[in-house]
Design a protein around this motif. Structure first.
Motif, PDB file in Angstrom:
ATOM      1  N   GLY A 256       0.779  -1.192  -0.021  1.00 51.93           N
ATOM      2  CA  GLY A 256       0.095   0.145   0.180  1.00 51.93           C
ATOM      3  C   GLY A 256       0.851   1.301  -0.076  1.00 51.93           C
ATOM      4  N   SER A 257       0.277   2.418  -0.162  1.00 55.83           N
ATOM      5  CA  SER A 257       1.012   3.547  -0.299  1.00 55.83           C
ATOM      6  C   SER A 257       1.484   4.063   0.932  1.00 55.83           C
ATOM      7  CB  SER A 257       0.050   4.718  -1.040  1.00 55.83           C
ATOM      8  OG  SER A 257      -1.139   4.666  -0.500  1.00 55.83           O
ATOM      9  N   ASP A 258       0.714   3.445   2.097  1.00 57.43           N
ATOM     10  CA  ASP A 258       1.151   3.809   3.402  1.00 57.43           C
ATOM     11  C   ASP A 258       2.245   2.808   3.893  1.00 57.43           C
ATOM     12  OD1 ASP A 258      -0.181   1.497   3.627  1.00 57.43           O
ATOM     13  OD2 ASP A 258      -1.792   2.056   4.985  1.00 57.43           O
ATOM     14  N   GLY A 259       2.805   2.072   3.171  1.00 54.94           N
ATOM     15  CA  GLY A 259       4.022   0.950   3.584  1.00 54.94           C
ATOM     16  C   GLY A 259       3.381  -0.302   4.060  1.00 54.94           C
ATOM     17  N   THR A 260       2.258  -0.363   4.118  1.00 58.25           N
ATOM     18  CA  THR A 260       1.503  -1.757   4.834  1.00 58.25           C
ATOM     19  C   THR A 260       1.730  -2.751   3.636  1.00 58.25           C
ATOM     20  OG1 THR A 260      -0.488  -0.833   4.517  1.00 58.25           O
ATOM     21  CG2 THR A 260       0.426  -0.702   6.751  1.00 58.25           C
ATOM     22  N   VAL A 261       1.613  -4.165   3.710  1.00 58.23           N
ATOM     23  CA  VAL A 261       1.475  -4.924   2.736  1.00 58.23           C
ATOM     24  C   VAL A 261       0.362  -5.813   3.107  1.00 58.23           C
ATOM     25  CG1 VAL A 261       2.606  -7.113   1.846  1.00 58.23           C
ATOM     26  CG2 VAL A 261       3.776  -4.981   2.192  1.00 58.23           C
ATOM     27  N   GLY A 262      -0.544  -6.259   2.110  1.00 61.25           N
ATOM     28  CA  GLY A 262      -1.699  -7.111   2.462  1.00 61.25           C
ATOM     29  C   GLY A 262      -2.126  -7.771   1.317  1.00 61.25           C
ATOM     30  N   PRO A 263      -3.129  -8.777   1.208  1.00 64.35           N
ATOM     31  CA  PRO A 263      -3.379  -9.237   0.282  1.00 64.35           C
ATOM     32  C   PRO A 263      -4.431  -8.569  -0.913  1.00 64.35           C
ATOM     33  CG  PRO A 263      -4.865 -10.008   1.931  1.00 64.35           C
ATOM     34  CD  PRO A 263      -3.645  -9.050   2.378  1.00 64.35           C
ATOM     35  N   LEU A 264      -4.129  -8.919  -2.122  1.00 66.94           N
ATOM     36  CA  LEU A 264      -5.063  -8.129  -3.228  1.00 66.94           C
ATOM     37  C   LEU A 264      -6.566  -8.250  -2.768  1.00 66.94           C
ATOM     38  CD1 LEU A 264      -5.231  -6.716  -6.152  1.00 66.94           C
ATOM     39  CD2 LEU A 264      -5.320  -9.258  -7.051  1.00 66.94           C
ATOM     40  N   ALA A 265      -6.897  -9.209  -2.012  1.00 65.15           N
ATOM     41  CA  ALA A 265      -8.381  -9.221  -1.427  1.00 65.15           C
ATOM     42  C   ALA A 265      -8.610  -8.200  -0.887  1.00 65.15           C
ATOM     43  CB  ALA A 265      -8.329 -10.582  -0.856  1.00 65.15           C
ATOM     44  N   ASP A 266      -7.830  -7.290   0.010  1.00 62.16           N
ATOM     45  CA  ASP A 266      -8.020  -6.179   0.568  1.00 62.16           C
ATOM     46  C   ASP A 266      -8.535  -5.012  -0.265  1.00 62.16           C
ATOM     47  OD1 ASP A 266      -7.671  -7.436   2.856  1.00 62.16           O
ATOM     48  OD2 ASP A 266      -5.785  -6.613   3.405  1.00 62.16           O
ATOM     49  N   GLN A 267      -7.693  -4.855  -1.304  1.00 58.59           N
ATOM     50  CA  GLN A 267      -7.907  -4.002  -2.570  1.00 58.59           C
ATOM     51  C   GLN A 267      -9.572  -4.278  -3.159  1.00 58.59           C
ATOM     52  OE1 GLN A 267      -5.701  -1.689  -1.969  1.00 58.59           O
ATOM     53  NE2 GLN A 267      -4.521  -2.796  -0.756  1.00 58.59           N
ATOM     54  N   LEU A 268      -9.674  -5.379  -3.376  1.00 60.19           N
ATOM     55  CA  LEU A 268     -10.711  -5.760  -4.026  1.00 60.19           C
ATOM     56  C   LEU A 268     -12.034  -5.208  -3.096  1.00 60.19           C
ATOM     57  CD1 LEU A 268      -9.962  -9.307  -5.677  1.00 60.19           C
ATOM     58  CD2 LEU A 268      -9.773  -6.898  -6.652  1.00 60.19           C
TER      59      LEU A 268
END
Ligand SMILES: Cc1ncc(COP(=O)(O)O)c(C=O)c1O
Length: 437
Positions: A278-290
């Motif tokens: 993410g632009s805030d430096g956090t990393v998460g699954p694409l599912a979160d963006q969906l």
């Protein structure tokens, strides 16, 4: 002429695109000729439908919330009746189903429960279409719902030859290279490795592995759509999904409960475990963006519908293979019946050819004349049989000499009736074009 307030050209171009009209057109033809035998509809078999199961499934899911998860009465009611978690409430059960039936281990947090698989496709394509250079590759012929969803987000679809292996890997590589040479960015390739709609074709295990290797080499995502995988023909084996073979997070997996539980619930899902920074430096699954996109499209999938699906899963220890014993047998019986009927009516070596898929709902019949919507109308009106012109699954205007038959919503008797009528139509057409019958 009636007064008009808006020209269709003033609306988003997708609304005037043939892909968006395809399902309506086919439904309208069916409504117009209610007495015609339909070998067109890809709907599930209705003989086993029983609305009484809705109450049972809801109850099962309520008990699961209370007894297994320890929710209070108020929490149970809130879970079912209130707005809910955007990514859904049956993600754990879906993960269990994938483990039991597909030997696929997924993090439930990488799952978004959607309003049918159709919404899942839309969310993924919306997310992947980042700019005007982006394009989607899709096996041809392809499911029209995928093409339509791509149109909605202005994502051009570049067809890749399907062929007898499910996808032509040389053509896939060529298409990727050609697109890149033109300054385009192929984001993903859409495939249906199991009993595809409309072709009926499946990929063998070696081909699945080669496709995954190619996706890694070419830095491409694969969108794997699998609504029919639980319905192998009698004696045919089920193969691992691409996602089950995917060790490099190349595959976004699209699931549907329309064929394995019930279409009226409108529940599907996507497994998107790709890591996104993410632009805030956090990393998460694409599912979160969906899920962010979903929150602006359908907010959340109806928890009542999810509860029905959840209850159906719980009733069979999360195995849809176990839940679909009768259905699998009915589809396999119908596939066999159709293949026998086609062999009887159109002898081998003649001008009419068809395939014998290893499972699923569909068979493709190839003929030596153009098959279009006008012929479908005539078939319905004069011969009393409906089918789907394969042209609907290719780019508009592509001449196609083939039609799709579906065995999913008919009885063996209706298959016989429909095939006899189709044979009469084909015989008359062959005589018109001067081909030997
Ligand atoms: C290949 C394919 N994908 C997706 C879907 C849509 O599934 P759902 O009803 O869950 O939206 C279908 C439905 O026929 C299909 O054939």
């Amino acid at each position: 002429m009636e007064p008009v307030d808006l020209a269709v050209t003033a609306l988003h171009p997708s609304v005037d695109d043939p892909a968006l009209n395809s399902m309506n057109f086919l439904n309208e033809v069916a409504q117009h000729y209610p007495d015609a035998v339909s070998l067109a509809a890809g709907r599930p078999y209705e003989e086993f439908f029983d609305s009484a199961v809705l109450h049972r499934h809801l109850d099962t899911f309520r008990r699961h919330l209370a007894d297994d998860l320890g929710l209070s009465r108020e929490q149970v009611d809130r879970t079912l009746l209130q707005y809910g978690r955007t990514k859904g409430i049956v993600h754990d059960l879906i993960a269990r189903h994938l483990a039991v039936d597909e030997q696929l281990t997924v993090d439930p947090e990488a799952i978004v429960v959607t309003v049918g698989c159709q919404e899942a496709m839309f969310l993924v394509l919306r997310a992947l279409r980042a700019g005007p250079r982006d394009v989607l590759l899709a096996v041809a012929p392809t499911y029209v719902g995928l093409t339509g969803a791509a149109r909605l987000v202005d994502l051009p679809v570049h067809p890749v030859t399907g062929g007898p292996d499910g996808i032509d890997l040389a053509d896939l590589r060529d298409q990727v290279h050609r697109a890149r040479a033109e300054g385009l960015r192929p984001r993903a390739c859409y495939v249906m490795p199991d009993f595809a709609n409309p072709s009926g074709v499946s990929m063998d295990l070696a081909h699945r592995r080669r496709l995954l290797d190619l996706a890694a080499e070419e830095d491409l995502l694969l969108l794997e759509d699998n609504p029919y995988g639980l319905f192998p023909a009698a004696g045919a084996e089920r193969l691992p999904t691409l996602k089950a073979l995917d060790t490099r997070r190349r595959v976004v997996y699209l699931g549907s409960f329309a064929k394995t539980v019930l279409p009226g619930a409108r529940v599907g899902y996507v497994v998107a475990d790709q890591r996104v920074a993410g632009s805030d430096g956090t990393v998460g699954p694409l599912a979160d963006q969906l899920a962010k996109i979903k929150s602006m499209v359908t907010v959340n999938t109806s928890p009542i519908s999810q509860a029905v699906i959840g209850g159906a899963l719980l009733a069979h220890d999360c195995s849809l293979v176990a839940a679909n014993t009768r259905e699998r047998a009915a589809y396999a019986r119908n596939q066999r019946h159709l293949a026998d009927g086609l062999a009887r009516l159109f002898p081998a070596g003649g001008p009419v050819r068809w395939n014998v898929p290893a499972g699923g709902f569909f068979v493709v019949v190839t003929v030596p004349f153009r098959v279009d919507d006008a012929l479908l109308h005539r078939s319905a009106r004069e011969y009393g049989v409906l089918w789907t012109p394969m042209a609907h699954f290719y780019d508009a205007g592509t001449p196609v000499n083939a039609l799709r038959l579906s065995v999913s919503a008919v009885t063996p008797h209706q298959i016989d009736l429909g095939l006899d009528r189709l044979a009469a139509l084909i015989t008359d057409e062959l005589a018109t074009v001067g081909a030997p019958a």
